[in-house]
Design a protein around this motif. Structure first.
Motif, short mmCIF file in Angstrom:
data_model
loop_
_atom_site.label_atom_id
_atom_site.label_comp_id
_atom_site.label_asym_id
_atom_site.label_seq_id
_atom_site.Cartn_x
_atom_site.Cartn_y
_atom_site.Cartn_z
N MET A 1 3.72 10.93 -48.35
CA MET A 1 2.55 10.89 -47.48
C MET A 1 2.82 9.98 -46.27
SD MET A 1 -1.40 10.19 -48.54
CE MET A 1 -1.29 8.39 -48.56
N GLN A 2 2.38 10.43 -45.10
CA GLN A 2 2.63 9.63 -43.90
C GLN A 2 1.77 8.37 -43.87
OE1 GLN A 2 2.35 12.11 -40.31
NE2 GLN A 2 4.53 11.82 -40.06
N GLU A 3 2.39 7.31 -43.34
CA GLU A 3 1.69 6.06 -43.09
C GLU A 3 1.80 5.78 -41.59
OE1 GLU A 3 2.69 2.84 -45.97
OE2 GLU A 3 4.15 4.32 -46.70
N PHE A 4 1.08 4.76 -41.13
CA PHE A 4 1.08 4.44 -39.70
C PHE A 4 1.18 2.93 -39.50
CE2 PHE A 4 -1.00 8.48 -40.13
CZ PHE A 4 -0.55 9.21 -39.04
N GLN A 11 -0.22 4.51 -32.33
CA GLN A 11 0.08 4.70 -33.73
C GLN A 11 1.44 5.38 -33.91
OE1 GLN A 11 -2.09 3.77 -36.57
NE2 GLN A 11 -2.64 2.50 -34.82
N ILE A 12 2.28 4.78 -34.76
CA ILE A 12 3.59 5.33 -35.10
C ILE A 12 3.52 5.86 -36.54
CG2 ILE A 12 6.07 4.89 -35.32
CD1 ILE A 12 5.01 4.40 -32.48
N ALA A 13 3.89 7.13 -36.72
CA ALA A 13 3.83 7.76 -38.04
C ALA A 13 5.19 7.72 -38.73
CB ALA A 13 3.36 9.21 -37.90
N PHE A 14 5.17 7.43 -40.03
CA PHE A 14 6.42 7.38 -40.79
C PHE A 14 6.15 7.67 -42.26
CE2 PHE A 14 4.60 3.22 -41.31
CZ PHE A 14 4.94 2.85 -42.61
N HIS A 38 13.27 19.06 -47.01
CA HIS A 38 14.23 19.52 -48.02
C HIS A 38 15.26 18.43 -48.32
CE1 HIS A 38 16.81 22.25 -50.27
NE2 HIS A 38 17.84 21.81 -49.56
N LEU A 39 15.77 17.80 -47.28
CA LEU A 39 16.79 16.76 -47.45
C LEU A 39 16.21 15.53 -48.14
CD1 LEU A 39 19.77 16.51 -46.78
CD2 LEU A 39 19.14 15.51 -44.58
N THR A 40 14.99 15.18 -47.80
CA THR A 40 14.34 14.02 -48.42
C THR A 40 14.19 14.20 -49.92
OG1 THR A 40 13.12 13.50 -46.39
CG2 THR A 40 12.24 12.59 -48.41
N LEU A 41 13.85 15.42 -50.36
CA LEU A 41 13.70 15.70 -51.79
C LEU A 41 14.96 15.35 -52.56
CD1 LEU A 41 11.80 19.12 -51.81
CD2 LEU A 41 10.96 16.94 -52.71
N GLU A 42 16.12 15.62 -51.96
CA GLU A 42 17.39 15.32 -52.61
C GLU A 42 17.75 13.84 -52.52
OE1 GLU A 42 19.35 17.31 -54.51
OE2 GLU A 42 17.68 18.71 -54.32
N LEU A 43 17.68 13.31 -51.30
CA LEU A 43 18.15 11.94 -51.07
C LEU A 43 17.28 10.88 -51.76
CD1 LEU A 43 19.18 12.15 -47.30
CD2 LEU A 43 20.70 12.14 -49.29
N LYS A 44 15.99 11.16 -51.91
CA LYS A 44 15.11 10.13 -52.49
C LYS A 44 15.31 9.96 -54.00
CE LYS A 44 10.87 12.77 -53.45
NZ LYS A 44 9.44 12.90 -53.09
N LYS A 45 16.11 10.85 -54.60
CA LYS A 45 16.43 10.69 -56.03
C LYS A 45 17.27 9.44 -56.27
CE LYS A 45 16.40 15.69 -56.88
NZ LYS A 45 17.27 16.88 -57.15
N THR A 46 18.05 9.06 -55.26
CA THR A 46 18.96 7.92 -55.41
C THR A 46 18.77 6.84 -54.34
OG1 THR A 46 20.60 9.16 -54.16
CG2 THR A 46 20.76 9.25 -56.56
N HIS A 47 17.97 7.15 -53.30
CA HIS A 47 17.83 6.22 -52.17
C HIS A 47 16.37 6.09 -51.74
CE1 HIS A 47 22.13 7.01 -51.97
NE2 HIS A 47 22.26 6.00 -51.13
N ARG A 48 16.11 5.06 -50.99
CA ARG A 48 14.84 4.97 -50.28
C ARG A 48 15.02 5.72 -48.96
NH1 ARG A 48 11.42 -0.53 -48.72
NH2 ARG A 48 9.37 0.48 -48.66
N VAL A 49 14.17 6.68 -48.69
CA VAL A 49 14.31 7.52 -47.50
C VAL A 49 13.11 7.29 -46.57
CG1 VAL A 49 14.58 9.86 -46.61
CG2 VAL A 49 15.57 9.25 -48.84
N VAL A 50 13.42 6.92 -45.35
CA VAL A 50 12.39 6.68 -44.33
C VAL A 50 12.52 7.75 -43.24
CG1 VAL A 50 11.52 5.08 -42.56
CG2 VAL A 50 12.36 4.20 -44.76
N THR A 51 11.43 8.44 -42.94
CA THR A 51 11.42 9.37 -41.81
C THR A 51 10.39 8.89 -40.80
OG1 THR A 51 9.69 10.88 -42.64
CG2 THR A 51 11.95 11.27 -43.40
N ILE A 52 10.70 9.06 -39.53
CA ILE A 52 9.83 8.55 -38.46
C ILE A 52 9.57 9.65 -37.45
CG2 ILE A 52 9.62 6.82 -36.61
CD1 ILE A 52 11.66 5.10 -38.22
#
Length: 259
Positions: A1-4, A11-14, A38-52
């Motif tokens: 879910m996006q935060e700000f 407002q910056i969304a991430f 799609h990429l986040t679904l995979e990477l977040k299994k082992t990492h913290r993933v931030v999108t901005i």
């Protein structure tokens, strides 16, 4: 879910998901953080993933008449400061790669890996700058036609047909971007500086991922830049949109890089 977060009265969304070492994903021009689902679904299994959502894109508001790569890098820094993340890896697609390079110049000590996806450290040529000015006029005349043409031209002919529903979704989302936001981004792209030396001098791990038929980033040129900068180089067969055109291959390569 996006935060700000609030940054200079806008407002910056991430998003921030998962646990482990942090990977930050930066989208390109006329895109938003939604391209990384799609990429986040995979990477977040082992990492913290931030999108901005970069300035003027997605749910992030406009800041002034020009969105420079430096200003966008400062926005990225503000989000990571808010999240109390001191070290992380950056993956930037196209314009997101230009922002990643601006970040590497300003805050190199925070980066573990720098990954350019269908991007380049090279500044616009004079011809390209003229094309940017033409693009601004087209946006004012017919924003939707400009967006449709700009996005579809990034794919190979074959993929333009094969990925038509996904391309239509990209175009539909991009048409929600206000005209003045698009122009602010075009100004930032046109006036960005050459960061080839930044890439060469960056001491951390660096990776360049390119499409052999990319109409924006000349393949031979970026391959030579990668060699000169001692960057790991990964080549795909398709165009400028590797996160769609080579989705599975890209996911596998990145999982390997971060394992």
């Amino acid at each position: 879910m996006q935060e700000f977060i609030s940054y200079k009265n806008i407002q910056i969304a991430f998003t921030a998901e998962g646990k482990g070492k942090t990977i930050v994903l930066l989208h390109g021009f006329l895109e938003s953080s939604s391209i990384w689902k799609h990429l986040t679904l995979e990477l977040k299994k082992t990492h913290r993933v931030v999108t901005i959502d970069l300035l003027g894109h997605g749910n992030t508001e406009k800041l002034g008449y020009i969105h420079s790569m430096e200003t966008m890098a400062e926005v990225v820094h503000a989000v990571l400061f808010h999240l109390k993340i001191k070290k992380f890896s950056l993956i930037g697609h196209s314009m997101g790669g230009y922002v990643a390079l601006a970040f590497a110049e300003k805050f190199p000590q925070q980066l573990e890996k720098l990954i350019l996806l269908n991007s380049s450290p090279v500044a616009d040529s004079e011809e390209r700058k003229q094309n940017r000015d033409r693009a601004k006029r087209l946006v004012k005349q017919n924003k939707k036609a400009f967006i449709s043409m700009a996005i579809k031209n990034l794919f190979t002919d074959e993929n333009r047909n094969a990925l038509r529903p996904k391309i239509n979704t990209l175009v539909e989302e991009a048409t929600q971007i206000p005209e003045e936001n698009i122009i602010a981004a075009i100004e930032g792209l046109k006036n960005r500086k050459d960061r080839t030396k930044v890439l060469q001098q960056y001491k951390g791990e660096k990776v360049i991922i390119s499409g052999k038929n990319d109409p924006v980033v000349p393949f031979q040129e970026i391959k030579e830049i990668a060699e000169q900068a001692h960057s790991n180089f990964i080549a795909f067969e398709d165009g400028h949109m590797s996160y769609l055109e080579n989705r599975e291959e890209l996911g596998e390569k990145l999982i390997t890089l971060f394992s």
